[in-house]
Design an enzyme around this catalytic site. Structure first.
Site, PDB file in Angstrom:
ATOM      1  CB  THR A  44      35.866 -16.614 -21.215  1.00 28.72           C
ATOM      2  OG1 THR A  44      36.543 -17.440 -20.248  1.00 28.72           O
ATOM      3  CG2 THR A  44      36.202 -17.103 -22.620  1.00 28.72           C
ATOM      4  CB  CYS A  45      33.762 -13.415 -17.309  1.00 29.37           C
ATOM      5  SG  CYS A  45      32.231 -13.553 -18.226  1.00 29.37           S
ATOM      6  CB  SER A  46      33.840 -19.118 -18.279  1.00 23.53           C
ATOM      7  OG  SER A  46      33.796 -20.491 -17.949  1.00 23.53           O
TER       8      SER A  46
END
Length: 207
Positions: A44-46
């Site tokens: 994820t880009c979290s």
């Protein structure tokens, strides 16, 4: 996405709480499709553990040993990263914090779920090896923020065991023919059945 100003304007803690269930369902479906020995990269880009370590921990726990979180740090020389988190708290949109599921009032049970929290059993938590997850932080090498976890499927998922794949009716003659000609168990043919390729082969045979 940390470089995108529009993300900061839209992001809230409520977003991650809503995404947790969706991401867990997608990841579950992904590992169901893996062949034994196959790898799935969950990324994820979290940097929120509710979207990351909580999803991986829940997936590993319900796999009952069918999945393994593997260490891929040696495959990425030069990459700067931090190990996965093993403890975290849940924050709501109105900035209330909860350390464990038992602290969550009944009125919030539709918003906050048990799978969002780290395992309370420390021994069981250690077996998950969450530190093998990779957290890539923006300031380490001038990148976006990313989370990466690599899972290997060692066996069928518990709910898929004992349920052999059904052979589509139109492919049954081809499977029977291959089984007889190669002296293989039908189960092996079915398990590795590539339906589009089989249909194409059947069409060629019937020309």
């Amino acid at each position: 996405t940390l470089f995108r100003s529009d993300v900061w304007k839209k992001w809230s803690t409520g977003n991650s709480l809503q995404l947790h269930g969706l991401q867990l369902r997608i990841a579950t479906r992904g590992v169901e499709q893996l062949a034994e020995g196959g790898r799935m990269v969950y990324s994820t880009c979290s940097l929120n553990p509710v979207e990351n370590e909580a999803v991986i921990a829940s997936l590993l726990e319900k796999s009952e040993g069918a999945l393994e979180l593997v260490d891929v740090s040696s495959e990425l020389p030069g990459l700067k990263w931090m190990p996965g988190m093993t403890h975290w708290k849940i924050m709501t949109k109105d900035e209330k914090w909860f350390a464990e599921w038992s602290d969550v009032p009944q009125s919030r049970h539709t918003q906050i779920r048990p799978t969002m929290f780290p395992l309370k059993d420390e021994e069981k938590l250690k077996t998950l090896n969450l530190e093998r997850c990779l957290r890539i932080l923006p300031h380490h090498q001038n990148t976006g923020g990313f989370f990466v976890a690599v899972l290997v499927k060692k066996a069928a998922m518990p709910w898929n065991r004992g349920h052999p794949k059904q052979i589509p009716h139109k492919l049954q003659p081809l499977v029977a023919e291959v089984t007889a000609s190669k002296d293989l168990p039908e189960g092996e043919i079915v398990e590795n059945l590539d339906e589009p390729a089989a249909e194409k082969e059947m069409e060629e045979t019937n020309k």
